[in-house]
Structures are given as structure tokens and as C-alpha cells.
Design a protein around this motif. Structure first.
Motif, PDB file in Angstrom:
ATOM      1  N   ARG A  44     -33.062  23.447  10.980  1.00 29.12           N
ATOM      2  CA  ARG A  44     -32.317  23.316   9.727  1.00 29.12           C
ATOM      3  C   ARG A  44     -31.518  22.012   9.703  1.00 29.12           C
ATOM      4  NH1 ARG A  44     -27.332  23.801   8.194  1.00 29.12           N
ATOM      5  NH2 ARG A  44     -26.632  24.605  10.198  1.00 29.12           N
ATOM      6  N   ARG A  45     -30.869  21.723  10.823  1.00 28.07           N
ATOM      7  CA  ARG A  45     -30.062  20.496  10.880  1.00 28.07           C
ATOM      8  C   ARG A  45     -30.934  19.252  10.812  1.00 28.07           C
ATOM      9  NH1 ARG A  45     -24.713  21.475  12.575  1.00 28.07           N
ATOM     10  NH2 ARG A  45     -24.380  23.674  13.025  1.00 28.07           N
ATOM     11  N   GLU A  46     -32.061  19.262  11.506  1.00 32.37           N
ATOM     12  CA  GLU A  46     -32.976  18.117  11.449  1.00 32.37           C
ATOM     13  C   GLU A  46     -33.522  17.948  10.040  1.00 32.37           C
ATOM     14  OE1 GLU A  46     -35.679  19.104  14.590  1.00 32.37           O
ATOM     15  OE2 GLU A  46     -34.279  18.454  16.144  1.00 32.37           O
ATOM     16  N   GLY A  47     -33.822  19.058   9.386  1.00 33.31           N
ATOM     17  CA  GLY A  47     -34.283  19.003   7.999  1.00 33.31           C
ATOM     18  C   GLY A  47     -33.224  18.442   7.077  1.00 33.31           C
ATOM     19  N   GLN A  48     -31.964  18.753   7.338  1.00 28.40           N
ATOM     20  CA  GLN A  48     -30.870  18.236   6.515  1.00 28.40           C
ATOM     21  C   GLN A  48     -30.751  16.730   6.676  1.00 28.40           C
ATOM     22  OE1 GLN A  48     -28.923  20.119   4.298  1.00 28.40           O
ATOM     23  NE2 GLN A  48     -28.462  18.069   3.608  1.00 28.40           N
ATOM     24  N   VAL A  50     -33.198  14.641   7.293  1.00 27.76           N
ATOM     25  CA  VAL A  50     -34.297  14.068   6.514  1.00 27.76           C
ATOM     26  C   VAL A  50     -33.974  14.136   5.022  1.00 27.76           C
ATOM     27  CG1 VAL A  50     -36.723  14.371   5.879  1.00 27.76           C
ATOM     28  CG2 VAL A  50     -36.040  14.527   8.270  1.00 27.76           C
ATOM     29  N   GLN A  51     -33.477  15.282   4.571  1.00 28.15           N
ATOM     30  CA  GLN A  51     -33.133  15.446   3.162  1.00 28.15           C
ATOM     31  C   GLN A  51     -32.058  14.444   2.753  1.00 28.15           C
ATOM     32  OE1 GLN A  51     -31.834  19.392   2.168  1.00 28.15           O
ATOM     33  NE2 GLN A  51     -31.773  18.978  -0.005  1.00 28.15           N
ATOM     34  N   ASP A  52     -31.057  14.229   3.589  1.00 22.33           N
ATOM     35  CA  ASP A  52     -29.997  13.263   3.287  1.00 22.33           C
ATOM     36  C   ASP A  52     -30.565  11.847   3.194  1.00 22.33           C
ATOM     37  OD1 ASP A  52     -28.174  15.348   3.274  1.00 22.33           O
ATOM     38  OD2 ASP A  52     -27.331  14.864   5.247  1.00 22.33           O
ATOM     39  N   ALA A  53     -31.508  11.501   4.078  1.00 22.82           N
ATOM     40  CA  ALA A  53     -32.117  10.170   4.055  1.00 22.82           C
ATOM     41  C   ALA A  53     -32.926   9.973   2.778  1.00 22.82           C
ATOM     42  CB  ALA A  53     -32.993   9.971   5.286  1.00 22.82           C
ATOM     43  N   ILE A  54     -33.663  11.000   2.366  1.00 19.48           N
ATOM     44  CA  ILE A  54     -34.437  10.905   1.130  1.00 19.48           C
ATOM     45  C   ILE A  54     -33.507  10.730  -0.066  1.00 19.48           C
ATOM     46  CG2 ILE A  54     -35.913  12.225  -0.452  1.00 19.48           C
ATOM     47  CD1 ILE A  54     -37.215  13.426   2.122  1.00 19.48           C
ATOM     48  N   LEU A  55     -32.431  11.509  -0.103  1.00 23.59           N
ATOM     49  CA  LEU A  55     -31.466  11.406  -1.193  1.00 23.59           C
ATOM     50  C   LEU A  55     -30.817  10.023  -1.226  1.00 23.59           C
ATOM     51  CD1 LEU A  55     -30.045  12.790  -3.532  1.00 23.59           C
ATOM     52  CD2 LEU A  55     -28.408  13.728  -1.900  1.00 23.59           C
TER      53      LEU A  55
END
Length: 89
Positions: A44-48, A50-55
Motif C-alpha cells: 500500500r505504501r509503495e503504491g502511494q 507511485v500514485q504521488d509521483a503520477i499526481l
């Protein structure tokens, strides 16, 4: 190599773990359950991240902070540094 971790649980938490473990539970042992919880939290943290980088990239795009890649990573990083220094002007 593995490490041992001991944790005290309040009665409600211990009772919940007991329901999750054993013949009627999803896990065979409390350790298996804890390892699965930790793995899920890591994912979950690793996914967050990645999501933050995309945003962040989307926000850059929306603000016009883009340039055409030269195909050369080092040259592109130098261009990015120049753009940041110049305030993207």
C-alpha cells in the motif's frame, strides 16, 4: 535471516486475531497473519509513492512544466535543472 518481534495486544485485538487464525480463520498462525498484514502495508505504501509521483507529474503537465525529451537522460536532467532554475520561463 529472520527477526523475532513480540507484541502485547489488548483483549479486543487478541480476540480478533484468534478469530482470524485456526480452523475457522484465514490464517494458520498469528505469525502468518502478522506477516501478511506487514506485506499488505508495504504494498500500500509503495503504491502511494507511485500514485504521488503520477499526481506530481500531472500537476507539472497542467501547469505547463514540460519539455520534449532529447532521448538522452543526462541531457534531459540538465535541461530540467535549467528549467527549474529559470522558473520554467
Amino acid at each position: 535471516m529472520s527477526e523475532r518481534i513480540n507484541a502485547r495486544l489488548s483483549r479486543p485485538l487478541a480476540e480478533f486475531v484468534e478469530r482470524m487464525v485456526g480452523e475457522d480463520g484465514l490464517y494458520e498462525t498469528p505469525s502468518e497473519y502478522v506477516r501478511d498484514l506487514i506485506r499488505r502495508d508495504m504494498e500500500r505504501r509503495e503504491g502511494q509513492i507511485v500514485q504521488d509521483a503520477i499526481l506530481s507529474g500531472y500537476r507539472d503537465l497542467a501547469a505547463g512544466r514540460v519539455f520534449a525529451s532529447s532521448g538522452d537522460f543526462n541531457a534531459d536532467m540538465a535541461m530540467l535543472d535549467r528549467k527549474e532554475t529559470d522558473g520554467w520561463q
